[in-house]
Motif scaffolding. Sequence first.
Motif, mmCIF file in Angstrom:
data_model
loop_
_atom_site.group_PDB
_atom_site.id
_atom_site.type_symbol
_atom_site.label_atom_id
_atom_site.label_comp_id
_atom_site.label_asym_id
_atom_site.label_seq_id
_atom_site.Cartn_x
_atom_site.Cartn_y
_atom_site.Cartn_z
ATOM 1 N N MET A 212 0.854 -0.845 -0.442
ATOM 2 C CA MET A 212 0.192 -0.464 0.006
ATOM 3 C C MET A 212 1.050 1.426 0.155
ATOM 4 S SD MET A 212 -3.108 -1.445 -0.014
ATOM 5 C CE MET A 212 -4.201 -0.179 0.339
ATOM 6 N N GLU A 213 1.847 1.808 0.650
ATOM 7 C CA GLU A 213 2.771 2.397 0.046
ATOM 8 C C GLU A 213 3.139 2.625 -1.164
ATOM 9 O OE1 GLU A 213 2.647 4.288 3.681
ATOM 10 O OE2 GLU A 213 3.644 4.822 2.397
ATOM 11 N N ARG A 216 0.046 4.191 -2.985
ATOM 12 C CA ARG A 216 -0.066 5.584 -2.170
ATOM 13 C C ARG A 216 0.927 6.257 -3.227
ATOM 14 N NH1 ARG A 216 -0.375 8.429 2.529
ATOM 15 N NH2 ARG A 216 -0.847 6.692 3.572
ATOM 16 N N ASN A 217 2.574 6.535 -3.152
ATOM 17 C CA ASN A 217 3.594 7.507 -3.461
ATOM 18 C C ASN A 217 3.312 7.516 -5.434
ATOM 19 O OD1 ASN A 217 4.012 7.498 -1.280
ATOM 20 N ND2 ASN A 217 5.333 5.874 -1.291
ATOM 21 N N PHE A 236 -6.170 7.667 -3.791
ATOM 22 C CA PHE A 236 -5.594 6.935 -2.601
ATOM 23 C C PHE A 236 -6.499 7.102 -1.572
ATOM 24 C CE2 PHE A 236 -3.304 5.918 1.378
ATOM 25 C CZ PHE A 236 -2.631 4.068 0.787
ATOM 26 N N GLU A 237 -6.620 8.806 -1.062
ATOM 27 C CA GLU A 237 -7.465 8.338 0.417
ATOM 28 C C GLU A 237 -8.929 8.181 0.100
ATOM 29 O OE1 GLU A 237 -4.990 9.946 -1.191
ATOM 30 O OE2 GLU A 237 -3.733 10.215 0.377
ATOM 31 N N VAL A 240 -8.824 4.821 1.214
ATOM 32 C CA VAL A 240 -8.895 4.208 1.724
ATOM 33 C C VAL A 240 -9.737 4.966 3.404
ATOM 34 C CG1 VAL A 240 -7.544 4.504 4.053
ATOM 35 C CG2 VAL A 240 -6.298 3.548 1.921
#
Lengths: 254, 328
Positions: A212-213, A216-217, A236-237, A240
Amino acid sequence: MASTSSPQSGSAPENRASDAILAVRDLYRHFGGIKAANGVTLEVGRREIAGLIGPNGSGKSTLFSLVAGTVKPDSGQISFDGHEIAGMNAHRIARLGLARTFQIPAMFDNMTVTENLLAAAAQGHWHGAKERAAETLALLKLEPVAENRASDLSGGQQKLLEFGRVVMRQASLILLDEVTAGVHPNIRKIILEAIARLRERGISFLIIEHDMEMVRNVCDRIIVMDAGRVVTSGAFEDIVRNSEVMQTYLGRPQ
Amino acid sequence: MKSRWAGLIIPVAIVVVLALMPTFVNNYWLRIATGALMWAGLACSWNMLGGYAGYINFGQSAFFGLGAYTTALLMGDPINLPFFVTIPAGIAVTAICAVVVGGPTLRLRGAYFAIATWAFAEALTQFANVMNFTGGIGGLNLPPFLNERFFYYTMVGAAVLTYLITWALFEHSRFGLKVKALRDHEAAAEAMGINTSLVKLQTFVLSAVTASVFGAIFAYWVTFINPKSVFGGDITDQMVVMVLLGGLGSLRGPAIGGVGLFVINRLIWMHWGDTAFYIAILGAAIVLVVLFLPDGIAGLFTRRSTKSGTVLDKAVGKLVGGGEGGRG
């Protein structure tokens, strides 16, 4: 279905048809009783990096195989760069400008690292292939093993080479299947930098990823799959924040 | 560019030795040399598909026989064509048959192709056995031409050409990269835009027509052929074993295996008058090579990996498991 949740529903048509490089509509593929693709609808915009997430067995890799032509769909449409490609042979789809990696590195074991890169350019993009192979070796820091057989590489190096062959293809859309899974952080960094550089050149990406990192990036937009369907998609936000998605994907309520 | 010239020493030396051979050996040994060149060429023809593409052909004798029978029929009564005109005719007949056999079966897994080629060779044997125009079991005679040097140099020309084509096409071209890519991972090769079905068929046709040229020379050389002597399964077996021992998917492997085994076979025949002993040696050699030298004798001269995923693994994987077999 999550049709009432705030991120747009995958089954509803998205308003980006004009600038989409890939548009998948109502794609079905069953293996016996397993509904690996059960009405998949999604789009990838030009110059977009779209992340594809979902639990194991949700149909992500099958979707890649369907788009790339390795597996033929039972029904549905796939439009790639203005061409209808559903059911087309894999090599013809590749020649239209689609490149992919395989979840398990698909090395040409008995060929050297350099030959692996050259083989990726043997069909169509041969002009300057040797120079591009040298550039790719430098970009991915594979120069020390350039003349080694691919089967002698470490797992991480094989992931790099798998990625390097895709770079050699000069594609307009690249499908990456867990290309950084299980690799050393240094190698992961090399791959992420290369993706950023390719995007600057106008290449679009659809990326299967569990980390997930990284999602997100790297990704502009996330597409969530479950049980052979697109559950939702969005930033992404937003994803989540959506508790239903987090339950599906991470198995824990927020 | 020093190394580039160094690489030429061995090929040039081989060509010089081949050119001068008739001046320092008698006719008996010249015949053995002619046979050794034929087997080196046939092994190379089998290796094009078996070694470079990883598709095992159990019926390569069919194409050797098609070349031999085409030459025999066209040179004999009532057609009486000159020898060199019959070679392109044999190539044409062989190419058509290879497309008919390979077109449908090369799309499938390796085992289907292996069975289809084996069945095709068997069918041709039976066909030649029962038909009148092929002379049935009795076979065909060709106009005798007893000039050992002619056949020696013709065989030199065919063998050198075969190895040059293999070197240029499979070792130094885009085509060779495509062939080796599909051998090692067919799905990945397709994903790179390579039309694997077409490349396999092209390789198969080239392999088949090469064998047919040697069949044509063989028929004229021995002046008599029958179904067993040119379609027999033992001819294919020899090619397979020569390539396995010499080294699959390499240039020198079939040359080492073809020349080495044929000369050993003749030496055993000279000393014991029988080659049953040869079969026993062969069996032991195959077991040892498969166990300890997966890259064959040629592998001794190159730095090669001992890990899984050798050319042998790939070919066996295509045969028994299909798909992308070979990674253990």
